[in-house]
Design an enzyme around this catalytic site. Structure first.
Site, PDB file in Angstrom:
ATOM      1  CB  THR A 247     -12.048  45.885 -42.149  1.00  0.00           C
ATOM      2  OG1 THR A 247     -12.196  44.384 -42.006  1.00  0.00           O
ATOM      3  CG2 THR A 247     -13.515  46.222 -42.274  1.00  0.00           C
TER       4      THR A 247
ATOM      5  N   GLY B  34      -6.369  42.250 -49.210  1.00  0.00           N
ATOM      6  CA  GLY B  34      -5.286  41.993 -48.241  1.00  0.00           C
ATOM      7  C   GLY B  34      -4.117  42.123 -48.744  1.00  0.00           C
TER       8      GLY B  34
ATOM      9  CB  CYS C 132      -6.656  47.315 -48.550  1.00  0.00           C
ATOM     10  SG  CYS C 132      -7.262  48.348 -47.063  1.00  0.00           S
TER      11      CYS C 132
ATOM     12  CB  THR D 123      -7.608  44.603 -45.789  1.00  0.00           C
ATOM     13  OG1 THR D 123      -8.313  45.626 -45.631  1.00  0.00           O
ATOM     14  CG2 THR D 123      -8.357  43.277 -46.074  1.00  0.00           C
TER      15      THR D 123
END
Length: 176
Positions: free
Chosen positions: A2, A158, A161, A164
């Site tokens: 995350t 986001g 990754c 994410t």
């Protein structure tokens, strides 16, 4: 994993995180709430790592806050101490970012309690370094609010990754 990021700017602290829960290379859930308010809304906390482990740590940290009348640093140190020394807790795999109106901290499972650099930015998780880099660039080169910086940093993480996503939970103190 995350991405969780915290930015403190102009009397405001903001903690935000994405909502992706992964199991191996599969997305299990896209709208998990990894950032929460603790201690009657006076403390923000976000987690990266195992979801069940993080909920256990949130509960323990909230107990420490109650025990130490909301003193963030003392509560964090006590949680880290227990986390490091207790056999059952030692197996928990997660990291926390916690913040109140005065300070922000990272708490790790190996007993570290880390304060931010002078820029007052913290980030953890698989996309943490992307978010940290983005937040630092935005703090140095823009007049954006802490919330806007958190939003943009999470968006960048986001986009880069795979662990994410762009479904964010964002909390701030003082409440706007």
């Amino acid at each position: 994993m995350t991405t969780i990021v915290s930015v403190r700017r102009n009397g405001q602290v903001v903690v935000g995180g994405d909502g992706q829960v992964s199991l191996g290379n599969t997305v299990m859930k896209g709208n998990a709430r990894k950032v929460r308010r603790l201690y009657n809304g006076k403390v923000l906390a976000g987690f990266a790592g195992g979801t069940a482990d993080a909920f256990t740590l949130f509960e323990l940290f909230e107990r420490k806050l109650e025990m130490h009348q909301g003193h963030l640093l003392k509560s964090a140190v006590e949680l880290a101490k227990d986390w490091r020394t207790d056999r059952a807790l030692r197996k928990l795999e997660a990291m926390l970012i916690v913040a109140d109106e005065k300070e922000s901290l990272i708490i790790t499972g190996i007993g570290d309690v880390v304060q931010p650099e002078a820029d007052q930015i913290l980030a953890i998780g698989s996309g943490g370094n992307f978010a940290l880099s983005a937040a630092r660039a935005l703090v140095e080169n823009t007049e954006l609010s802490a919330r806007e910086i958190v939003e943009k940093s999470l968006k960048i993480a986001g986009d880069i990754c795979v662990y994410t996503n762009t479904h964010f939970t964002i909390e701030e103190l003082p409440n706007s």
